[in-house]
Design an enzyme around this catalytic site. Sequence first.
Site, short mmCIF file in Angstrom:
data_model
loop_
_atom_site.label_atom_id
_atom_site.label_comp_id
_atom_site.label_asym_id
_atom_site.label_seq_id
_atom_site.Cartn_x
_atom_site.Cartn_y
_atom_site.Cartn_z
N SER A 148 -11.97 7.05 -3.79
CA SER A 148 -13.00 8.05 -3.63
C SER A 148 -12.65 8.92 -4.92
O SER A 148 -11.64 9.08 -5.53
CB SER A 148 -12.43 8.82 -2.67
N TYR A 161 -6.75 12.46 3.28
CA TYR A 161 -7.79 11.12 2.79
C TYR A 161 -7.73 11.08 1.52
O TYR A 161 -7.60 9.98 1.04
CB TYR A 161 -8.98 11.94 3.01
#
Length: 256
Positions: A148, A161
């Site tokens: 990400s 995350y």
Amino acid sequence: MRGLRGKAFIVAGGATGIGAGTARRLAEEGALVAVADIDIEGAEATAEEIARAGGRAIAVGFDLSDDESVQDMVARTIAEFGTLDGLHNVGADLSPGNIGRDTTLLDTGMDVWHRTLDVNLLGYVRTSRAVLPHLLGKGGGSIVITSSGGSLGTDPSHVAYNASKAAVNQLTRHIAVNWGSAGIRSNCVMPGLVMGETQERQNDRELQEAFIAAARTTRLGVPDDLASVVAFLLSDEAEWINGQTWYIGGASHLRQ
């Protein structure tokens, strides 16, 4: 693309979003696709869509946090297609009860940390460990891991995350360093803001406007933006690319 037709790939997290886009794109290129996901209804819908378009795909239910189901996913794929040539790791726990409580270091509970690392990091460890012996046994193969843009460290929230995604960047390099000489390629894609089902459902207009303001592009991302890059990295067209982490996000980050 060269080197996809007739080969078999697992898209681990292929029910929706980037994973579904990758599954469709691989099938369009003539590959055999196992659409694997904990969301078996979504996986079946994607596999049926591929079949209606003339491709070949199966839906496989599995859980990234469960070793046995990961092993079963690989065994089912090989039993169906007779071979295995690569893996796209793209699943993650994006549920409101998990990432919705993933904020800052001081405010994020340890249960969120454990769940996020178990699925987003150790899940990729489980799938990669499960496919590597098969790829090594046939002399090579390709793995693409989904990270990400958050792993670059500019997001003030989602600490668990983003930490899990920074860790899979290293997992990507570890696989390439250790087994590149045996024919294994391992590369990573870092999406920017991609409007898959989760982002469409959240419809965070403030986030979308901030992304566009910071990027060098005219639009937000769509799953097909990533699917084409993943298919390329899995194909023989990318046979001299290994251990790389590519940011695909409308130049909202500029990297070498």
